[in-house]
Structures are given as C-alpha cells and as structure tokens.
Design a protein around this motif. Structure first.
Motif, PDB file in Angstrom:
ATOM      1  N   TYR A 190      21.789 -30.901   5.524  1.00 47.83           N
ATOM      2  CA  TYR A 190      23.096 -31.654   6.630  1.00 47.83           C
ATOM      3  C   TYR A 190      23.612 -32.331   6.349  1.00 47.83           C
ATOM      4  O   TYR A 190      22.388 -33.547   5.167  1.00 47.83           O
ATOM      5  N   ASP A 191      24.896 -33.137   6.325  1.00 44.34           N
ATOM      6  CA  ASP A 191      25.489 -34.063   5.668  1.00 44.34           C
ATOM      7  C   ASP A 191      27.054 -34.401   6.568  1.00 44.34           C
ATOM      8  O   ASP A 191      26.891 -33.583   7.158  1.00 44.34           O
ATOM      9  N   LEU A 192      27.280 -35.701   6.199  1.00 46.11           N
ATOM     10  CA  LEU A 192      28.786 -35.993   7.139  1.00 46.11           C
ATOM     11  C   LEU A 192      29.875 -35.772   6.459  1.00 46.11           C
ATOM     12  O   LEU A 192      30.816 -36.204   6.805  1.00 46.11           O
ATOM     13  N   ALA A 193      29.664 -34.546   5.690  1.00 50.86           N
ATOM     14  CA  ALA A 193      30.955 -34.427   5.220  1.00 50.86           C
ATOM     15  C   ALA A 193      31.290 -32.654   5.579  1.00 50.86           C
ATOM     16  O   ALA A 193      32.156 -32.943   6.113  1.00 50.86           O
ATOM     17  N   THR A 194      30.632 -32.087   6.179  1.00 52.34           N
ATOM     18  CA  THR A 194      30.014 -30.744   5.992  1.00 52.34           C
ATOM     19  C   THR A 194      29.143 -30.342   7.288  1.00 52.34           C
ATOM     20  O   THR A 194      29.722 -28.590   8.315  1.00 52.34           O
ATOM     21  N   GLY A 195      29.047 -31.258   8.150  1.00 50.38           N
ATOM     22  CA  GLY A 195      27.762 -30.551   8.825  1.00 50.38           C
ATOM     23  C   GLY A 195      26.945 -29.733   8.539  1.00 50.38           C
ATOM     24  O   GLY A 195      26.130 -30.313   7.278  1.00 50.38           O
ATOM     25  N   TRP A 196      26.158 -29.202   9.014  1.00 50.29           N
ATOM     26  CA  TRP A 196      25.467 -28.082   8.465  1.00 50.29           C
ATOM     27  C   TRP A 196      26.665 -27.031   8.028  1.00 50.29           C
ATOM     28  O   TRP A 196      25.522 -26.082   6.597  1.00 50.29           O
ATOM     29  N   GLY A 197      28.121 -26.763   8.212  1.00 50.17           N
ATOM     30  CA  GLY A 197      28.622 -25.876   7.143  1.00 50.17           C
ATOM     31  C   GLY A 197      29.082 -25.092   7.339  1.00 50.17           C
ATOM     32  O   GLY A 197      29.596 -25.363   8.356  1.00 50.17           O
ATOM     33  N   SER A 198      29.728 -23.857   6.891  1.00 48.90           N
ATOM     34  CA  SER A 198      30.010 -22.969   7.847  1.00 48.90           C
ATOM     35  C   SER A 198      29.693 -21.746   8.288  1.00 48.90           C
ATOM     36  O   SER A 198      27.747 -21.377   7.275  1.00 48.90           O
TER      37      SER A 198
END
Length: 534
Positions: free
Chosen positions: A406-414
């Motif tokens: 998890y990160d503040l750019a893409t969350g968990w992803g697609s």
C-alpha cells in the motif's frame, strides 16, 4: 434522516428561503475566484423539532468540478508512451480497460446496475457517436434521472459540456457491457443526488462520483454514505488530478467510500492484456485534508506505510489508468484521441468491475451484493494472495512514491483479472467439505446409476456450492439434481451417471469439485465400466 438528525436540501425563491431560515441572502465577492457568490449572512435556524445536521443549497461558494484533465491542444495528437489502446491513434477505449483489468469473458455485469453522480445532464447522441466510431454497440438501457429539477439534457449549443458525463458512461459500460441498466442521477446539490441514490428502487449496488467540491461540513453526508454500506451499495470516488492531495479535495477522503487513484497503464498489445503500470504523476492521494479520522480497516496497513498517517484517513484505496490516453466523444464536436485523462476515468471503471464481482457473488448463492468493500480490500491487501489479486504498482510518484504494498500514490493498486473478484466474493467466512456416496460404483454399458454428493459447512460458511465432475470416461455423461446446493451450502446433490452402449470399459477416477464463497473443495469416486450383458 439518521439518529434524529436531518439534512435539508433547499430550493425555492429567495424570499421563501429568507423567511423560512431567518437569514438574509447576500452576494459576495469570492476571495480566490473572479466571480460573485451568494450565501446567507448568518447561520440559518429552523423551528423543526428535529436537530438540523446541515442545510444544502443556501450558498454556491464551492462549484462542483469534474476530476478531468486535458492535454495541451498543441499536443492533442501526441501518443503517450503508456498508450497501446485499440481506439483511434492507439487511444484507450472503455473496453480496453476490461481487457487489461479483467481479461476474461464470463462475467459481464448481468443483473447489476451502475449509478453515476452528475451535476449536469448529457446528450446521449455523444454516446451513440462514440460507439459508432469505435465500431461497437451498447445494449445497456440508460436512464437519465433529475433529482431536483436539474435538466437532463446537456446541449453544446446551449453552452453545456457533457465530457465528464459521457466519459463516466463509456468507462462503466466498457468494463461491464452486460449491465441490466445504467442510471445517471442529475442534480444541483450533493444532498439531493446522494439521497436519490440511497432511496432509488431498485437500488444500484455500484455507484460512481467523478466530481469534487468543498462542503461546509465534510461529515454531513456520512449518514447517507453509511446507509449505502448498510444497503449493499458501494461508492467509488475519483481521488483527484492534482497529485498530492490539496486542501480542497472532497469527497475522496471520506472514510465511507472507495477512493480511486490514477496510474499510467501499458498493455502488451492494442486492446490487449495488462503489461505494466506506474503511478500517474497527477493522481490524487495523501492524508485527509479534512482531518477525517483513520478508519479501523486502515490502521494495520498504515502502521506498515512510512508516509501514511496513524491518525487520519489515507488515500487512495485502489487505482486504475488515468493518463491522457483515452478516446472521448462529447458536445457533438470532433471526437478526440489521447487528449483527456483523469481519475474520472478510473472511478466508473471500478464501479463496472464491482458489477462483475456482484454478479459472481449472486451466482454463487450470496443473499446480497458485496456492499462496502474497503474492509475486504485491506484484508486482501495484507493477505498472502495480494500479488495475485492486485497489480502492485511500485514505481512512479504523485508527490508520494509508489512502493511495494500500500502507498499514497496508488493505494493497493489496480485489479488483477478475475483473481480479485474471486477474493472479494470469497470473503465469506468458514469453509465446507465434500463427501460422495458410494465412493465406488460398478456399472455396465447402457446403464445408469446415482451418486450422492454431500456438502457440510462449518465456521459460519454461507454460500451456495456448485458441483462439477471431471475425468469422465468416454461415453459417460452426468446430470444433476439440487445443484447448486443453495446457501448456506449444507445439503446433498444427486449426480446421475449415464453410460452409453459404446462407453470405454475399465476403471476410472472421477474428480468431483465444489465451488462456493470463493472456496474450492474436491473429492473423488471410482467408476468401473463393464461390458453390457449379452
């Protein structure tokens, strides 16, 4: 209404408003924008016996705007490095997002309905033009619903722009082309639109909002958002197109919706499978500027995220392609390729994706749709199958760097194809087991026999269980009774084996497979096919 508190949406003449709420409606100069706005001169009051939570419609200080970006006109025909779409000039279509993020054909959204929030109507001729130009057909019925008298028509020759509205439709329909319906809720205030979504009949299980604004009270709509979750509805919201969250982003940082960030997507062929993905430089994300408290399902995740807050809501939750790489038709003017982008594209795409998951859940025998999926998303993200359920995006930045997990750019992803759908549907607790009786059968050519397959559940398992058979000898066919075994999955299905007169003789092992609630269990039986008696 919720907990004896009341939201009021106001329409009517100025004189009526002033008399009803004991205010004077005045005109002011906006401090940062070159325009006038109207607002009451004091906090309104009311003789209502119910405590007022919020009154909507008494000012137009904050104008809703779509989370949409437009490439510089001089670069309109420039092809993005991320674009390998099947549309004109290699631009992406809504159907390309289905190919990249779902990649299968089984689920289409059948039986599901998507609801879209819009602050202006649309010209459906633009949607027709889009499908005609890309040589596709839309078979989903579209309903334009005015929630407060706002016109449902949006005509370019009357100064109306329906770019956002058309984008929302093509993205949702591209991911879920077999929806039972798509409803656009068109209004002038957030309270009116969201309330209409919460009280519609039938309800839309998946909702999408691609607009942002600044509310007087960022908590005032919580009763409606909580109602969404209680009713099995999930709201996806575009997380913004200004990179690291600015002070004005809302409702993306609300805790009771799924915030959708932006990525740069690359596919392996035109309209083909997912190849790679990086964080989109303009994708919204960060720590809640409205100081929304961190929800319980984010606490463990935030502890392992160096840039996350342990106090306030973090976002986005998930993400999808948002770069200026799409094909768009709007305003009955020339359609454009590789010109528009934004998280406006990502949010309705996710709503379409959830329609596929809800279709699967109901087919598996679930009593209701999945509803609010955030707790499940974070459970999956922290689980052992994360890398197979999501595309973990680990490069690029929106002001925050994309990292592992998890990160503040893409969350968990697609979403990673059907795997995430299976994981979401499989959040049903407990388990089941299969047993067959008899375990071995002897049957002659031209005869029939019956095998009972019993499913036993434990740990609160509550889903239908579907039985299938594999490894059948040539000439042996099966028919079932009580298949699938209905929820909660406890019961017996009958499998009738029919052996043709020319079936292959000998002993074979048949594998019986049960699927339900995202789980798969197997058992086996032996079948001995003998020659028919003379």
């Amino acid at each position: 209404t919720s907990r004896n508190r009341l939201n009021i949406d106001v329409t009517g003449s100025v004189a009526t408003i002033e008399k009803t709420f004991h205010v004077s409606m005045n005109v002011y100069q906006h401090p940062t924008e070159n325009r006038l706005f109207y607002a009451p001169d004091r906090e309104p009051t009311s003789a209502s016996p119910v405590q007022l939570w919020h009154i909507t419609g008494l000012d137009n200080y904050s104008i809703p705007r779509p989370n949409l970006t437009r490439r510089d006109v001089s670069a309109q025909n420039a092809r993005s490095n991320a674009t390998i779409g099947s549309g004109p000039s290699d631009s992406f279509l809504g159907s390309d997002m289905r190919a990249a993020y779902y990649g299968a054909t089984t689920l289409t959204g059948s039986g599901q309905s998507v609801g879209l929030l819009e602050y202006a109507g649309t010209d459906l001729a633009d949607l027709t033009t889009y499908y005609k130009n890309v040589k596709q057909t839309n078979n989903v019925p579209i309903t334009l619903t005015s929630v407060d008298g706002t016109p449902t028509k949006c005509l370019a020759n009357q100064g109306c722009d329906d770019t956002e509205q058309t984008i929302d439709m093509t993205q949702a329909l591209g991911m879920a082309p077999g929806l039972s319906s798509l409803v656009m809720y068109i209004g002038s205030t957030d309270t009116a639109i969201f309330n209409a979504m919460a009280t519609a009949s039938p309800l839309n299980s998946q909702l999408s909002c691609s607009w942002y604004w600044s509310p007087a009270d960022p908590n005032s709509l919580n009763p409606i958002f909580i109602e969404f979750a209680a009713q099995g509805q999930n709201l996806f919201d575009a997380s913004g197109d200004d990179g690291k969250w600015p002070p004005s982003i809302w409702p993306a940082d609300n805790a009771y919706l799924t915030a959708v960030g932006g990525t740069d997507l690359e596919t392996s062929s035109a309209g083909g499978p997912w190849s790679s993905e990086t964080a989109w430089v303009d994708g919204g994300g960060g720590i809640s500027p409205n100081k929304i408290p961190i929800p319980s399902w984010q606490v463990t995740t935030a502890a392992g995220c160096s840039k996350c807050s342990q106090t306030y809501r973090n976002g986005p939750d998930v993400s999808a392609n948002a770069n200026n790489t799409f094909y768009v038709c709007a305003d009955q003017s020339a359609c454009s390729a590789n010109l528009y982008g934004g998280t406006s594209f990502a949010a309705p795409m996710w709503a379409g994706y959830l329609a596929l998951a809800n279709q699967q859940a109901l087919q598996n025998g679930a009593a209701t749709t999945l509803g609010f999926i955030n707790p499940a998303l974070y459970t999956i993200g922290l689980g052992s199958t994360y890398d197979t359920d999501f595309h973990d995006i680990t490069s690029g930045s929106n002001g925050y760097s994309a990292t592992v997990g998890y990160d503040l750019a893409t969350g968990w992803g697609s979403p990673n194809g059907p795997a995430l759908i299976n994981a979401l549907v499989g959040t049903t607790s407990g388990s089941f087991s299969l047993a067959a009786s008899p375990k071995a059968v002897k049957i002659a050519q031209g005869a029939k026999t019956v095998v009972n397959i019993t499913s036993s559940v434990s740990g609160g398992f509550d889903s239908a269980v579907t039985i299938s058979a594999s490894g059948l000898p040539s000439g042996v066919t099966v028919k079932y009774k009580n298949n699938p075994i209905p929820a909660p999955g406890s019961g017996t299905a009958q499998m009738q084996l029919t052996v043709s007169s020319t079936a292959t003789t000998g002993i074979a092992t048949i594998t019986l497979t049960g699927t339900g609630g995202g789980l798969t269990e197997t058992t086996t039986i032996k079948i001995d096919v003998t020659k028919a008696a003379d």
